[in-house]
Design a protein around this motif. Structure first.
Motif, PDB file in Angstrom:
ATOM      1  N   LYS A  66      -3.373   6.160   5.640  1.00 18.40           N
ATOM      2  CA  LYS A  66      -2.748   4.977   6.229  1.00 18.40           C
ATOM      3  C   LYS A  66      -1.261   4.869   5.878  1.00 18.40           C
ATOM      4  O   LYS A  66      -0.829   3.894   5.266  1.00 18.40           O
ATOM      5  N   TYR A  67      -0.498   5.871   6.292  1.00 18.15           N
ATOM      6  CA  TYR A  67       0.942   5.868   5.990  1.00 18.15           C
ATOM      7  C   TYR A  67       1.693   4.785   6.780  1.00 18.15           C
ATOM      8  O   TYR A  67       2.768   4.364   6.383  1.00 18.15           O
ATOM      9  N   THR A  68       1.168   4.400   7.933  1.00 17.38           N
ATOM     10  CA  THR A  68       1.701   3.330   8.806  1.00 17.38           C
ATOM     11  C   THR A  68       3.081   3.592   9.415  1.00 17.38           C
ATOM     12  O   THR A  68       3.690   2.677   9.964  1.00 17.38           O
ATOM     13  N   ASP A  69       3.593   4.825   9.330  1.00 16.29           N
ATOM     14  CA  ASP A  69       4.854   5.129  10.026  1.00 16.29           C
ATOM     15  C   ASP A  69       4.689   4.962  11.536  1.00 16.29           C
ATOM     16  O   ASP A  69       5.623   4.649  12.249  1.00 16.29           O
ATOM     17  N   CYS A  70       3.474   5.189  12.003  1.00 11.21           N
ATOM     18  CA  CYS A  70       3.179   5.140  13.433  1.00 11.21           C
ATOM     19  C   CYS A  70       3.396   3.755  14.045  1.00 11.21           C
ATOM     20  O   CYS A  70       3.843   3.629  15.186  1.00 11.21           O
TER      21      CYS A  70
ATOM     22  N   ILE B 280      -2.747  11.678  15.025  1.00 13.16           N
ATOM     23  CA  ILE B 280      -2.744  11.074  16.363  1.00 13.16           C
ATOM     24  C   ILE B 280      -2.667  12.146  17.447  1.00 13.16           C
ATOM     25  O   ILE B 280      -1.838  13.060  17.382  1.00 13.16           O
TER      26      ILE B 280
ATOM     27  N   CYS C 123      -6.146  10.250   9.218  1.00 14.17           N
ATOM     28  CA  CYS C 123      -5.603   8.956   8.775  1.00 14.17           C
ATOM     29  C   CYS C 123      -6.445   8.315   7.666  1.00 14.17           C
ATOM     30  O   CYS C 123      -5.927   7.558   6.852  1.00 14.17           O
TER      31      CYS C 123
ATOM     32  N   LEU D  75      -6.463   3.305  10.731  1.00 15.67           N
ATOM     33  CA  LEU D  75      -5.949   2.529  11.863  1.00 15.67           C
ATOM     34  C   LEU D  75      -6.578   3.044  13.146  1.00 15.67           C
ATOM     35  O   LEU D  75      -6.967   4.206  13.228  1.00 15.67           O
TER      36      LEU D  75
ATOM     37  N   CYS E 163       3.475  10.591  12.342  1.00 11.46           N
ATOM     38  CA  CYS E 163       2.357  10.617  11.390  1.00 11.46           C
ATOM     39  C   CYS E 163       2.397  11.833  10.468  1.00 11.46           C
ATOM     40  O   CYS E 163       2.250  12.966  10.922  1.00 11.46           O
ATOM     41  N   PRO E 164       2.527  11.601   9.146  1.00 10.15           N
ATOM     42  CA  PRO E 164       2.598  12.713   8.195  1.00 10.15           C
ATOM     43  C   PRO E 164       1.292  13.498   8.074  1.00 10.15           C
ATOM     44  O   PRO E 164       1.290  14.610   7.565  1.00 10.15           O
ATOM     45  N   THR E 165       0.177  12.923   8.532  1.00  6.53           N
ATOM     46  CA  THR E 165      -1.095  13.638   8.417  1.00  6.53           C
ATOM     47  C   THR E 165      -1.528  14.288   9.732  1.00  6.53           C
ATOM     48  O   THR E 165      -2.595  14.900   9.809  1.00  6.53           O
TER      49      THR E 165
ATOM     50  N   VAL F  33      -6.369   7.789  17.199  1.00  8.63           N
ATOM     51  CA  VAL F  33      -6.201   8.119  15.783  1.00  8.63           C
ATOM     52  C   VAL F  33      -7.493   8.801  15.316  1.00  8.63           C
ATOM     53  O   VAL F  33      -8.589   8.285  15.541  1.00  8.63           O
TER      54      VAL F  33
END
Ligand code: SF4
Ligand code: F3S
Length: 113
Positions: free
Chosen positions: A13-17, A55, A9, A33, A50-52, A5
């Protein structure tokens, strides 16, 4: 190798991952994360989530973010595991494409699951 990561991030920290990882290798800090490099099986499932676009496979990490290999390693032990999606940080949309967030990485452990 492991997946890493990187800076995008931070403060998002969208946390979809975390929901797609088959081996629960994400660990949660206050605003970032990391992936446990010893647990990651290099499946690549987290990348498109991940929207950003934070990763990367270690070999594909942009040069400017190579230091995130160490950062992921460093915070794996002190930060708790996260496997359940939660709300993104309130400022996430504002900082989604921002650069220069390196210094904003908060070493405080997050709450985890
Ligand atoms: Fe988990 Fe696969 Fe992503 Fe590694 S590459 S962190 S095993 S989802
Ligand atoms: Fe961070 Fe992207 Fe996961 S912003 S929490 S790496 S979905």
């Amino acid at each position: 190798m492991a997946y890493i990561v990187a800076e995008p991030c931070i403060k998002c920290k969208y946390t979809d991952c975390v929901t797609v990882c088959p081996v629960d290798c994400f660990h949660e800090g206050a605003n970032f994360l990391v992936i446990d490099p010893d647990t990651c099986i290099d499946c690549g499932a987290c990348i498109p989530e991940c929207p950003t676009v934070a990763i990367f496979a270690e070999d594909d990490l942009p040069e400017k973010w190579k230091h995130y290999v160490e950062i992921n390693k460093q915070y794996t032990a002190p930060w708790p595991v996260i496997t359940k999606k939660k709300d993104a940080l309130p400022e996430a949309d504002q900082f989604k494409t921002a650069e220069g967030k390196d210094a904003d990485l908060d070493p405080t452990p997050g709450p985890g699951d």
